[in-house]
Motif scaffolding. Structure first.
Motif, PDB file in Angstrom:
ATOM      1  N   ALA A 130       0.835  -1.204   0.000  1.00  0.00           N
ATOM      2  CA  ALA A 130       0.000   0.000   0.000  1.00  0.00           C
ATOM      3  C   ALA A 130       0.871   1.255   0.000  1.00  0.00           C
ATOM      4  N   ALA A 131       1.954   1.231   0.795  1.00  0.00           N
ATOM      5  CA  ALA A 131       2.862   2.378   0.823  1.00  0.00           C
ATOM      6  C   ALA A 131       3.518   2.582  -0.536  1.00  0.00           C
ATOM      7  N   THR A 149      14.857  -3.678   9.624  1.00  0.00           N
ATOM      8  CA  THR A 149      15.561  -2.394   9.579  1.00  0.00           C
ATOM      9  C   THR A 149      15.548  -1.783   8.182  1.00  0.00           C
ATOM     10  N   SER A 150      15.843  -2.593   7.172  1.00  0.00           N
ATOM     11  CA  SER A 150      15.887  -2.055   5.801  1.00  0.00           C
ATOM     12  C   SER A 150      14.547  -1.483   5.353  1.00  0.00           C
ATOM     13  N   PRO A 151      13.427  -2.216   5.490  1.00  0.00           N
ATOM     14  CA  PRO A 151      12.154  -1.595   5.086  1.00  0.00           C
ATOM     15  C   PRO A 151      11.767  -0.400   5.946  1.00  0.00           C
ATOM     16  N   ALA A 152      12.132  -0.429   7.234  1.00  0.00           N
ATOM     17  CA  ALA A 152      11.817   0.718   8.087  1.00  0.00           C
ATOM     18  C   ALA A 152      12.582   1.957   7.639  1.00  0.00           C
ATOM     19  N   LEU A 153      13.871   1.793   7.316  1.00  0.00           N
ATOM     20  CA  LEU A 153      14.654   2.916   6.804  1.00  0.00           C
ATOM     21  C   LEU A 153      14.124   3.384   5.455  1.00  0.00           C
ATOM     22  N   ALA A 154      13.692   2.436   4.628  1.00  0.00           N
ATOM     23  CA  ALA A 154      13.132   2.804   3.323  1.00  0.00           C
ATOM     24  C   ALA A 154      11.881   3.657   3.499  1.00  0.00           C
ATOM     25  N   VAL A 155      10.991   3.231   4.363  1.00  0.00           N
ATOM     26  CA  VAL A 155       9.763   3.990   4.618  1.00  0.00           C
ATOM     27  C   VAL A 155      10.086   5.374   5.166  1.00  0.00           C
TER      28      VAL A 155
END
Length: 392
Positions: free
Chosen positions: A74-75, A216-222
């Protein structure tokens, strides 16, 4: 980790509410897409929280993975929608947004069906592999498309905050691709049955393997994409406030020079504009003041003395631009005094080259600020000399 992810989720939820409801009407293009982006990012951050994972999995086992992956898709869809609405014509943007939304809906439904079937077959690796394939395909497609648009738009953007924001978003895409590569590795591991990545259910550290790739990677991406796309909206009111403060201070700094010129030549003062509150518009007031001062200096041309100009050029020993302002201030002061007594210059000094080289209002203002500063210093020095007792 709960405090970090849930705190970011609350912050993004508030930002989404403000973006949609707190900006008044009419709302600019892309408002709803940006609100959906912030809301989906808030859901994505919340889905990374162990506290929320434990809560939802007490109801449906392993459903936290489905919620997290759906929020990520969705993001990604919301990011593309915002990008399309900012970069394309309204009709083309609307067409592309509808197509991407249809692809997202199909992917989310397909993932839900595969997840349900996976639970019914006691977490079949083959079904899970199909689930991952569907998830990775759409996510990778959306990330690559948005990364290409971000890099392309950052090269042509005029505002520095927009360029920086797009580059941050492109950096977020790089972290998202790291996460996609991790999920692809999981898929290959399942397909070949070689277990390259150990089964992992809960992360206790953001830097431990495989949590650094899966959380961590998807959180930083978001985070980077969200900051990148909203940076201009945050930076714009700050830059406007700084500009208004500079305009007000510039008006005050030009005041003494303007007062002397307007007192001697009231005709340079522009007529008041009906239904316009000049006191509430620093930009309008500054523009008027710069024009009126320039007109006053132009009206003093017959009184500008070449002798004063040459004398100041010989005695002033500073840098070129500052020297030009000091010389111009002395010439204006002498011309104003000569006009007050009706004494024309024997040899008229030419207009300042520095003033003629200015191209816009800001450059004109900066030049006149230097002249006004030198003018004020000379006025203060003359006042001090007049008050000095005779004989020391």
């Amino acid at each position: 980790m709960n405090a970090v992810f849930l705190g970011m989720a609350c912050l993004l939820t508030v930002a989404a509410g403000y973006w949609v409801l707190g900006r008044g009407t009419p709302r600019p293009a892309g408002t709803w897409a940006m609100g959906a982006l912030l809301g989906s990012f808030a859901l994505a951050f919340a889905s990374y929280s162990p506290l929320l994972d434990d809560a939802v999995e007490t109801v449906v086992p392993h459903v936290a993975r489905l919620l997290s992956n759906t929020a990520s898709l969705a993001a990604a869809t919301a990011v593309l929608a915002v990008s399309f609405q900012l970069d394309l014509e309204p009709a083309e943007a609307k067409r592309r947004v509808r197509l991407r939304f249809a692809l997202f809906a199909a992917s989310a439904v397909g993932m839900t069906v595969l997840f349900t079937y996976e639970q019914m077959t006691h977490r079949s690796p083959q079904v899970y592999a199909l689930y991952l394939l569907l998830f990775i395909s759409y996510l990778g497609f959306a990330i690559i498309e948005f990364a290409q648009q971000s890099v392309r738009q950052s090269r042509s953007a005029r505002r520095g905050s927009v360029r920086l924001g797009l580059r941050l978003a492109a950096a977020g895409c790089a972290f998202a691709l790291v996460y996609t590569a991790y999920e692809l590795t999981v898929l290959v591991s399942l397909g070949l049955g070689i277990h390259l990545i150990r089964d992992h259910t809960e992360c206790s550290s953001l830097v431990a393997t495989p949590c650094v790739f899966s959380v961590t990677s998807p959180a930083l991406a978001v985070l980077l994409i969200c900051i990148g796309l909203t940076l201009h909206a945050v930076a714009y009111p700050i830059s406007q406030a700084r500009r208004h403060r500079w305009e007000r201070r510039s008006c005050d700094a030009l005041g003494p020079l303007w007062q002397d010129l307007s007192a001697a030549m009231p005709e340079i003062v522009l007529p008041a504009t009906p239904h316009h509150d000049a006191s509430a518009d620093a930009d309008f007031l500054l523009q008027r003041r710069v024009i009126e001062i320039s007109d006053g200096i132009l009206a003093l041309r017959p009184y500008r003395s070449q002798q004063v100009l040459e004398s100041m050029q010989r005695t002033t020993n500073v840098e070129s631009e500052e020297k030009a302002a000091i010389v111009e201030a002395a010439v204006v002061k002498a011309a104003l005094a000569a006009r007050n007594v009706g004494l024309l210059a024997k040899e008229v000094a030419p207009p300042s080259w520095e003033a003629a080289s200015r191209k816009d209002l800001r450059e004109d203002t900066q030049w006149l600020l230097r002249v006004a500063d030198a003018y004020g210093c000379q006025t203060a020095r003359l006042a001090d000399d007049d008050q000095t007792p005779v004989g020391g």
